[in-house]
Design a protein around this motif. Structure first.
Motif, short mmCIF file in Angstrom:
data_model
loop_
_atom_site.label_atom_id
_atom_site.label_comp_id
_atom_site.label_asym_id
_atom_site.label_seq_id
_atom_site.Cartn_x
_atom_site.Cartn_y
_atom_site.Cartn_z
N ALA A 139 -5.98 2.52 -0.93
CA ALA A 139 -4.77 2.24 -1.72
C ALA A 139 -4.71 0.76 -2.08
O ALA A 139 -4.36 0.40 -3.21
CB ALA A 139 -3.53 2.66 -0.94
N THR A 189 0.82 -1.22 0.00
CA THR A 189 0.00 0.00 0.00
C THR A 189 0.84 1.26 0.00
O THR A 189 0.46 2.26 -0.61
CB THR A 189 -0.96 0.02 1.21
N TYR A 246 -2.02 6.97 -8.33
CA TYR A 246 -2.91 6.92 -7.16
C TYR A 246 -3.20 8.33 -6.65
O TYR A 246 -4.35 8.65 -6.33
CB TYR A 246 -2.29 6.07 -6.04
N VAL A 264 1.74 2.01 -3.50
CA VAL A 264 0.57 2.53 -4.21
C VAL A 264 0.37 4.00 -3.87
O VAL A 264 0.21 4.84 -4.76
CB VAL A 264 -0.71 1.71 -3.89
N VAL A 265 0.38 4.32 -2.58
CA VAL A 265 0.15 5.70 -2.12
C VAL A 265 1.20 6.65 -2.68
O VAL A 265 0.89 7.79 -3.03
CB VAL A 265 0.11 5.78 -0.58
N ASN A 312 -7.63 5.36 4.03
CA ASN A 312 -6.87 5.62 2.82
C ASN A 312 -5.90 4.48 2.51
O ASN A 312 -5.60 4.22 1.35
CB ASN A 312 -6.15 6.96 2.89
N ASP A 313 -5.40 3.79 3.55
CA ASP A 313 -4.58 2.60 3.30
C ASP A 313 -5.42 1.53 2.63
O ASP A 313 -4.96 0.83 1.72
CB ASP A 313 -3.99 2.05 4.60
#
Length: 178
Positions: A83, A49, A58, A52-53, A79-80
């Motif tokens: 993601a 994650t 993203y 991704v973040v 938000n995690d």
């Protein structure tokens, strides 16, 4: 351990649907991935994650979702989970009518075994963090020849916990014992 989200962290009104603004933004973005090979490649390579973040694709999507009404800010647990869901969507080729668990248990024509074995499915249900869920689902998505409901997948990842696990257990078509 993937702790349950508190109501103030993620409200049921934050659920994605085909009819609300955040759902429409998400679906448009996902459909656009077919033509945005660079973003798709970046997100496919993201192994967790955090990766991704930290990716531009993203962050661009996150800004669009925020403008459409996604209420979470900064480094919230929601938000995690978002993601993780976005990291999974790049591995879904077609949107379809089946819930993730039904798609995992679907048998290809002529096959006797489900796409995802009972053991692998049980291990997936043991996922206790957004990263372990991302890793586990990334490994099973290619096995699922059937289409999966993109919106349901995202919501299940966002609200992952006992309730979703039980729903998946009931949705999975367990092979009959002989």
């Amino acid at each position: 351990m993937l702790r349950p989200l508190k109501l103030e962290e993620l409200r049921m009104s934050d659920r994605f649907s085909r009819d609300n603004a955040i759902g429409k933004v998400l679906l448009n973005w996902w459909q656009g991935l077919a033509d945005d090979r660079a973003s798709r490649a970046v997100l496919r390579r993201a192994g967790n994650t955090t990766a991704v973040v930290l990716s531009a694709p993203y962050q661009h999507l996150f800004r669009r979702l925020s403008a459409a009404g996604w209420k979470e800010d900064g480094a919230s647990p929601a938000n995690d989970r978002l993601a993780a869901a976005i990291g999974l969507l790049v591995h879904v080729e077609q949107d379809g009518p089946l819930s993730p668990a039904k798609a995992m248990s679907h048998k290809a024509s002529g096959e006797e075994q489900p796409a995802v074995s009972e053991l692998r499915f049980m291990r997936l249900l043991e996922s206790d963090s957004p990263d372990s869920l991302l890793t586990g689902l990334r490994r099973v998505l290619p096995l699922m020849e059937q289409r999966v409901d993109v919106i349901e997948l995202v919501n299940d990842v966002l609200f992952w916990g006992d309730k979703v696990k039980k729903k998946w257990a009931y949705d999975y078509e367990w092979p009959a014992r002989t």
